[in-house]
Motif scaffolding. Structure first.
Motif, short mmCIF file in Angstrom:
data_model
loop_
_atom_site.label_atom_id
_atom_site.label_comp_id
_atom_site.label_asym_id
_atom_site.label_seq_id
_atom_site.Cartn_x
_atom_site.Cartn_y
_atom_site.Cartn_z
N PHE A 327 0.81 -1.21 0.00
CA PHE A 327 0.00 0.00 0.00
C PHE A 327 0.85 1.28 0.00
N ILE A 346 -8.76 10.63 3.49
CA ILE A 346 -9.16 9.22 3.37
C ILE A 346 -8.55 8.40 4.49
N GLY A 347 -7.26 8.63 4.76
CA GLY A 347 -6.57 7.84 5.78
C GLY A 347 -7.13 8.04 7.17
N GLY A 350 -10.71 6.58 7.33
CA GLY A 350 -10.68 5.11 7.25
C GLY A 350 -10.21 4.47 8.54
N LEU A 351 -9.16 5.03 9.15
CA LEU A 351 -8.66 4.48 10.41
C LEU A 351 -9.67 4.64 11.54
N ILE A 354 -12.13 1.76 11.02
CA ILE A 354 -11.53 0.44 11.27
C ILE A 354 -11.28 0.23 12.76
N ALA A 377 -6.24 -4.22 7.24
CA ALA A 377 -6.95 -3.08 6.65
C ALA A 377 -6.45 -1.77 7.24
N ALA A 378 -6.24 -1.76 8.55
CA ALA A 378 -5.73 -0.54 9.21
C ALA A 378 -4.35 -0.19 8.70
N CYS A 381 -4.56 1.12 5.09
CA CYS A 381 -5.10 2.48 5.09
C CYS A 381 -4.03 3.49 5.51
N TYR A 382 -3.30 3.15 6.55
CA TYR A 382 -2.23 4.03 7.05
C TYR A 382 -1.10 4.15 6.04
N SER A 385 -1.62 6.62 3.19
CA SER A 385 -2.07 7.97 3.53
C SER A 385 -1.17 8.63 4.58
N CYS A 445 -8.34 9.79 15.45
CA CYS A 445 -8.36 9.83 13.98
C CYS A 445 -9.53 10.68 13.47
#
Length: 472
Positions: A327, A346-347, A350-351, A354, A377-378, A381-382, A385, A445
């Motif tokens: 990623f 987004i990051g 998203g976090l 999650i 997934a976390a 995402c991190y 971003s 977050c």
């Protein structure tokens, strides 16, 4: 509008003369500091189950200190990196960081007691503090505007490669452990006596590679111009983009710097500077307090709570590192295309989602593969971003004449936040439980999303001098 179009046409014309192979080569060498940062920072996670037994660390505060003591060194390294690099140059200090990395890794591996282990970890942290501040700064100062996002993200890529490399090496070094092994059996195993030492000691190999390679790099042209070495600065810029680019870029740089060997730190309290400095500090703190590093540094606790054994945990750590790497490539592909702001939004959002789900799973004592999926997934995402884009932003938003000092302040804030996060996780996890701990990170977050939405402008495609002018 016409002026913007004219500038974009000038950039396109210049791009035809860029020596991209040279630009990527010097950026890749500088980014090796990121690899050492990632490796040295995460190697302790795999060694943790074994050195804790060796040093008899049973109290959560002792365990937290062992994991976070390096951050004291990080703070010191970040504090001195700005003033010293402003005086002596980015290159010299990065060379010193490579040597310190090598010495500290060997010292940590040979530690006979916890009292000896801690100062060597602090020394390694000192090198991390220097590299984490200067590697992205150096890359930002040599990179043309249209490549800067990708090239500074290259530093994050090497951090991730270092993380994955440490995870793979730890997994390969550690010998299989029976699921029902007692703490005493782990202590007297090869892993408990010797294996964890090799995990730390291997860091010396890439450290020496970085130390030697840095001698081949030019000094930052913006540092040279700021310190009056205009001819040397133009030679470096011309090597990057040709004679025409070198002259034009030098004129733009000279308009924003002063020929001085020092920076009056009082300028950091100027209202205009404080506005951008507070943005950099806020993003640096968010990158750490978003909580992802507890997964890397406390993988044993995170996965144990989800029902995994020690051997499974070491393999899961490798899986998380692989996802982190994949990623990061996503971020490199989109940071100059979509921009910094949208990826950061987004990051953070998203976090928050999650972590809310992970907290719920821990609250209801849910165990199984879905826990690993949400952790992955976390990390994904991190990695696309907050991880790389934060470094890009804080390396480019500060004015030329105070970039070293301002970035030093921002990185110091980052490592202060990291120390607080790393030290408090075992305490939170012990007193509040995993569910409430992850809900705290979810709330942070969510607050970060609002901060980014309100304060962060888009900087893609702009030269460092254009970004500086936009703050006026």
């Amino acid at each position: 509008m016409i002026g913007t179009e004219k500038h974009e046409m000038t950039l396109t014309a210049r791009a035809e003369n860029f020596d991209t192979a040279y630009i990527y080569a010097i950026s890749a060498v500088a980014a090796l500091g990121g690899l050492l940062f990632g490796y040295d920072w995460v190697v302790i996670g795999g060694a943790k189950p074994f050195y804790e037994k060796f040093f008899h660390l049973n109290d959560p505060s002792q365990q937290g200190w062992a994991m976070s003591c390096a951050l004291i060194g990080c703070l010191m390294g970040a504090l001195v990196s700005g003033p010293i690099s402003d005086r002596f140059g980015r290159k010299l200090l990065l060379i010193a960081a490579g040597l310190i990395f090598a010495l500290s890794s060997i010292g940590t591996a040979m530690a006979s007691s916890f009292a000896v282990f801690v100062p060597w970890r602090m020394m390694g942290g000192f090198a991390i503090g220097i590299a984490s501040s200067l590697s992205p700064m150096y890359i930002a100062e040599v990179a043309p505007a249209q490549y800067r996002g990708k090239l500074v993200s290259l530093n994050q890529l090497t951090i991730v490669i270092g993380i994955l490399l440490a995870q793979v090496v730890n997994w390969l070094i550690a010998k299989p452990i029976p699921p029902d092994a007692t703490p005493l059996q782990i202590l007297h195993s090869w892993n408990g006596q010797v294996g964890w030492r090799w995990m730390f000691g291997v860091t010396a190999i890439p450290s020496l590679l970085f130390f030697i390679s840095m001698f081949l790099l030019p000094e930052s042209p913006r540092w040279l111009a700021k310190n009056g070495a205009h001819e040397r600065a133009q030679r470096v810029l011309s090597r990057i983009g040709g004679e025409s680019y070198g002259k034009q870029a030098l004129r733009e740089i000279e308009a924003t710097v002063e020929d001085t060997n020092g920076v009056d730190l009082r300028i950091l309290f100027d209202r205009r500077i404080l506005r951008v400095l507070s943005l950099g500090i806020g993003l640096a703190v968010l990158q750490q307090w978003c909580g992802i590093n507890v997964i890397f540094n406390y993988a044993e606790e995170v996965f144990s709570a989800a029902g995994y054994t020690v051997s499974d945990i070491l393999f899961n750590i490798v899986v998380t590192g692989t996802v982190n790497l994949i990623f990061t490539f996503v971020a490199i592909g989109f940071v100059d295309r979509c921009g910094r702001r949208v990826l950061m939004l987004i990051g953070s959002a998203g976090l928050a989602i999650i972590y809310s789900c992970l907290g719920a799973f821990y609250y209801f004592h849910s165990r199984g593969i879905h826990m690993l999926v949400f952790v992955i997934a976390a990390i994904g995402c991190y990695a696309m971003s907050l991880a790389p884009v934060t470094w890009v932003i804080i390396s480019e938003i500060f004015p030329n004449r105070i970039r070293g000092a301002a970035m030093s302040v921002a990185i110091t804030a980052l490592w202060t936040a990291s120390f607080i996060l790393t030290y408090t996780f075992p305490l939170f996890n012990h007193s509040l439980g995993a569910a409430k701990t992850f809900w705290i990170y979810a709330a942070i977050c969510a607050a970060g999303f609002l901060f980014i939405k309100a304060r962060l402008p888009e900087t893609k495609g702009k030269t460092l001098e254009q970004i500086e002018a936009s703050w006026n």
